[in-house]
Write an enzyme that holds these catalytic residues in place. Structure first.
Site, PDB file in Angstrom:
ATOM      1  N   VAL A   1       5.935 -10.938 -10.046  1.00 12.32           N
ATOM      2  CA  VAL A   1       6.239 -11.970 -10.773  1.00 12.32           C
ATOM      3  C   VAL A   1       5.674 -11.859 -12.800  1.00 12.32           C
ATOM      4  O   VAL A   1       4.670 -11.479 -12.183  1.00 12.32           O
ATOM      5  CB  VAL A   1       5.556 -13.566 -10.456  1.00 12.32           C
ATOM      6  N   LYS A   2       6.201 -12.522 -12.857  1.00 12.86           N
ATOM      7  CA  LYS A   2       5.506 -11.711 -14.317  1.00 12.86           C
ATOM      8  C   LYS A   2       4.947 -13.600 -15.225  1.00 12.86           C
ATOM      9  O   LYS A   2       5.598 -14.306 -15.386  1.00 12.86           O
ATOM     10  CB  LYS A   2       6.534 -11.606 -15.772  1.00 12.86           C
ATOM     11  N   SER A   3       3.674 -13.564 -15.124  1.00 15.20           N
ATOM     12  CA  SER A   3       3.035 -14.310 -15.898  1.00 15.20           C
ATOM     13  C   SER A   3       2.867 -14.154 -17.416  1.00 15.20           C
ATOM     14  O   SER A   3       3.382 -13.391 -17.604  1.00 15.20           O
ATOM     15  CB  SER A   3       0.708 -14.764 -15.104  1.00 15.20           C
TER      16      SER A   3
ATOM     17  N   GLY B   1      10.392 -14.555 -15.796  1.00 21.71           N
ATOM     18  CA  GLY B   1      10.819 -13.251 -16.071  1.00 21.71           C
ATOM     19  C   GLY B   1      10.417 -12.729 -14.877  1.00 21.71           C
ATOM     20  O   GLY B   1       9.123 -12.820 -13.767  1.00 21.71           O
TER      21      GLY B   1
END
Ligand code: IDP
Length: 829
Positions: A130-132, A284
């Site tokens: 998971v893109k932080s 994203g």
């Protein structure tokens, strides 16, 4: 006792990457060589592939680290090979201290990142993390036991930045370590032992909001990587990153894993409807996999388009509203929602300077957005689905003068070789949309083309929102010229409103494309003499093929990642592979314009209308005569207040010099050297002052196209406007000025004046500002190399910075004798 890497491993199952002495020696040598190379590169400072260095000492340590930063566009350029593709690189001595990830891209961002290419060149497993959404932070341990915390390109104390991301993140790190009963030294020691960089995302809305919400418990540092401090990119598996992170109080990075690229891509498709992961909104993912050939770590991104695009647009229009007011807002794809949203937030922002400032500082962005969706009773994605039903808003906003004072203008630039159907496609479009789309053909312009093509296109844009510039534009050089010409010649359209759209006829090199060659050459043969410059009967087929071949061999494909093509706001890919390609291409252009240029409200023509327009376009015969440029009003170089009696002014100065010689020595020197000017003026605005200054651009237009338009026409009609000539404005516009301060440096001598009044012949006030901050009369300069406009910098140093050294000044008394009245305003050519 403090922690060691072994403790970490034993307590958590974290698996350190072990290196042999030999390997360490090799990687150390590699690092030293890289750093040496970077130092050389800084000195050379080449235009392409250059690097910038920033040095600072680490907080709480004497150790100085250097950050190395490349130009964004060089990473993806295939002309440049960078010494490293690490995004974020900090060194000290001959060691790498912090190493970011290898630069990575979005799936489908450009040709080399297309799904097929990535699928083909990588192997699994594909770890989808998971893109932080915050700012990146690098942490590493130093030899003196201290921890270094860096933002993308900076570390330590800074006095030159408003926000110090590295310092604020370091404070957050301290708090998180404290909760685990650990200190920064503990983390530093372990990272030093492992010789690696911890990479985290600092997400905290109380410091800076990004697109997603990070408040309270969610705020903090999300550890997403551990990279070895080596030239070669080597990164720990995400499980180990999370184990390590847990021990030191970092927030974890969630992930899911697939064996094949296909499964990964299917997964993205399946969740793109909701834009979420395990029920949480995410922007994203970053996918970790491996290069097929060398097995090296390889990353790419996958981002959801919506609702994040909408979020960004909401933020940008709000900032524009705060900064520029309602009239000049630039809308994007979600124009209607943005308008509706602005209507909702305007009363909240109105007269509330505090909230406005906070917003510009990226605070309250999310709060306002949430308030809006709550008031609407719809989620963001539902609102997007509903956008079309909001079309009545546009009329309402227009009546409020809302963001519509300056409509967009679109320049369609063809990029092609001969015979691809540029003119035919253009003719189809202009005959379907005669009120919307204009067309200018390079081939219709009599040589030399000069600025006739672009000034002609700009003239079309006065009446129509779209113009097609029909020329091959087949090389970078030509496209660069075109953009430059537009920025040079465009005086009326705000640059943010001028959109460039590329009609990209060829997406692969035409040189090897036999089919394209056959198709285009047979078309040109058929065209016969139906062309302005290429005539089959006169030139013969060999010569024509030679001309065509020249364009094919010189052709440079559009590269959206690089100047000049990066200036295109949209690239429409067209095809030249069928008999009726121009018809298909016209359809493609219409549909793309419908979504990109929604403000044009382009209707879809029926098939019959398309076919008819196509038939008409095929029958097109070029005009016999070429366009000769129309006589244009010649704009002056500057407007000025003419000192009608320079002699009287010099006499006055000579008298003052007698009683105040200490203030007039430079003036007297210039006088003795014969370097005083014989004709004097106060510049009101100069054509050159428009550059990079939007206010002056507008003001220049006001002088030329509004206030003094008739004067200029009259002057132009009667006079020869040669260089160096000047004419008093026939309307008799005049000025009263007061002499304020004589200022002289070694180089020049000038008088700062105050403009008391500007008025028309009859005495009515003339509402006009000046284009320079310090109106003045330049009396003379030491040599012809020193241009009179240098007075501006001298006055700026006196008035803005209180500079006195090497400067003589004399203050004129504020009395009638120092006021000069009824001076004519003149145009200087
Ligand atoms: P260019 O402007 O790119 O050089 P055009 O002058 O538009 O190309 O086209 C070259 C010749 O090919 C013209 O005679 C034109 O009528 C013909 N042509 C263009 N597009 C088509 C098409 O789609 N089908 C058949 N002929 C076409």
């Amino acid at each position: 006792m403090s922690l060691t890497a072994q403790d970490v491993s034993e307590n958590t199952g974290f698996r350190p990457i072990l290196v042999t002495e030999e390997e360490k020696q090799r990687t150390d040598n590699e690092a030293a060589r890289l750093i040496e190379g970077l130092e050389e590169l800084v000195k050379k400072n080449p235009k392409r592939g250059g690097v910038r260095e920033f040095s600072n000492s680490v907080l709480g340590s004497d150790i100085v680290v250097h950050s190395w930063r490349f130009n964004e566009w060089d990473y993806s350029s295939n002309k440049v090979v960078l010494p490293t593709y690490a995004r974020g690189l900090f060194t000290s001595g001959n060691k790498i201290i912090c190493r970011g990830y290898e630069k990575f891209y979005n799936l489908n961002e450009f040709q080399g990142m297309n799904e097929d290419v990535v699928a083909e060149s990588t192997i699994g497993p594909y770890t989808v993390t998971v893109k932080s959404n915050g700012c990146i932070i690098f942490m590493s341990g130093l030899s003196d036991g201290n921890l270094v915390v860096c933002s993308k390109h900076s570390t330590g104390m800074r006095t030159d930045v408003q926000k110090n991301h590295a310092l604020v993140a370091e404070q957050a790190l301290e708090r998180q370590l404290e909760q685990k009963g650990l200190s920064k030294k503990d983390l530093a020691k372990v990272l030093y032992e492992l010789d690696c960089t911890a990479v985290a995302e600092f997400c905290d809305d109380s410091f800076e909001e990004h697109v997603l919400e990070y408040k309270g418990e969610k705020a903090g540092l999300y550890l997403h990587g551990l990279n070895t401090n080596t030239v070669q990119f080597k990164t720990y598996p995400i499980e180990d990153v999370n184990k390590f992170g847990d021990l030191f109080g970092f927030k974890p990075t969630n992930f899911i894993r697939f064996n094949t690229f296909e499964e990964t891509a299917n997964y993205f498709k399946s969740i793109s409807e909701t834009g979420s992961f395990e029920g949480e909104q995410v922007e994203g993912f970053v996918v970790r996999c491996f290069k097929k050939d060398k097995g090296q770590d390889f990353f790419f991104k996958y981002k959801f388009e919506e609702p994040y695009l909408l979020y960004r647009e909401l933020r940008e229009v709000t900032k524009q509203l705060i900064k520029k007011g309602t009239q000049n807002i630039n809308f994007g794809k979600h124009k209607l929602i943005c308008m509706d949203y602005l209507k909702f937030i305007m009363p909240i922002l109105h007269d509330n300077k505090e909230i406005q400032d906070q917003y510009l500082n990226n605070q309250n962005v999310i709060e306002l957005r949430k308030m809006y969706f709550k008031a609407k009773g719809r989620s963001d994605l539902e609102t997007i689905d509903h956008e079309l039903s909001m079309s009545s808003l546009e009329e309402e906003m227009r009546s409020l003068n809302f963001g519509t004072t300056q409509p967009n203008r679109y320049v369609l630039v063809t990029v092609s070789t001969i015979g691809c159907g540029k003119t035919t496609t253009s003719k189809i479009l202009t005959s379907l949309f005669p009120d919307l789309i204009g067309h200018i053909q390079n081939d219709n312009i009599r040589r030399p083309v000069g600025d006739k093509l672009i000034s002609g296109a700009l003239e079309i844009l006065v009446d129509k929102p779209v113009v097609i510039v029909d020329k091959n534009n087949h090389q970078f050089r030509e496209r660069r010229w075109l953009f430059n010409e537009f920025s040079h010649l465009n005086e009326l359209i705000p640059s943010s409103k001028l959109k460039f759209i590329c009609l990209n006829f060829l997406q692969s090199p035409p040189k090897m494309d036999q089919r394209l060659w056959k198709l285009t050459s047979s078309r040109i043969t058929k065209r016969g003499d139906n062309h302005q410059t290429i005539k089959a009967s006169r030139d013969g087929s060999v010569k024509i093929k030679k001309i065509m071949g020249g364009f094919v061999s010189r052709f440079q494909m559009v590269n959206p990642h690089k100047e000049p093509d990066s200036n295109f706001n949209l690239i429409i890919d067209l095809k030249v592979d069928t008999e009726n390609s121009s018809l298909e291409n016209a359809k493609r252009i219409v549909s793309q314009l419908q979504s990109f240029a929604q403000d044009l409200h382009i209707k879809t023509p029926t098939d019959e209308q398309f076919n008819l327009a196509f038939q008409k376009a095929l029958e097109y015969k070029p005009p016999e005569t070429k366009i000769v440029s129309k006589p244009r009003i010649c704009h002056p170089l500057y407007f000025g207040i003419r000192i009608s009696d320079s002699k009287a002014l010099f006499n006055q100065l000579n008298t003052l010099a007698e009683t105040n010689p200490e203030c007039f020595s430079s003036f007297l020197k210039l006088s003795a050297a014969g370097r005083l000017l014989s004709k004097l003026h106060v510049t009101m605005i100069h054509v050159g002052s428009r550059k990079g200054n939007n206010n002056n651009k507008k003001l220049w237009n006001k002088y030329n196209k509004k206030i003094f338009k008739t004067d200029l026409e009259k002057i132009g009609a009667k006079n020869d406007l040669k260089n160096g000539t000047s004419f008093d404005l026939p309307s008799g516009a005049s000025a009263d000025i007061r002499l304020e301060k004589l200022c002289s440096s070694n180089d020049l001598c000038c008088i700062k004046v105050e403009i008391l009044k500007l008025y028309w012949h009859e005495g009515d006030p003339l509402d006009l500002k000046l284009g320079n901050a310090f109106p003045h009369i330049t009396l003379g300069t030491r040599s012809s190399d020193i241009k009179p406009f240098k007075s501006n910098s001298l006055l700026e140093s006196v008035y803005e910075f209180g500079e006195t050294s090497g400067i003589e000044t004399f203050d004129f008394k504020n009395s009638e004798e120092n006021i000069i009245r009824q001076l004519p305003i003149a145009a200087y050519y």
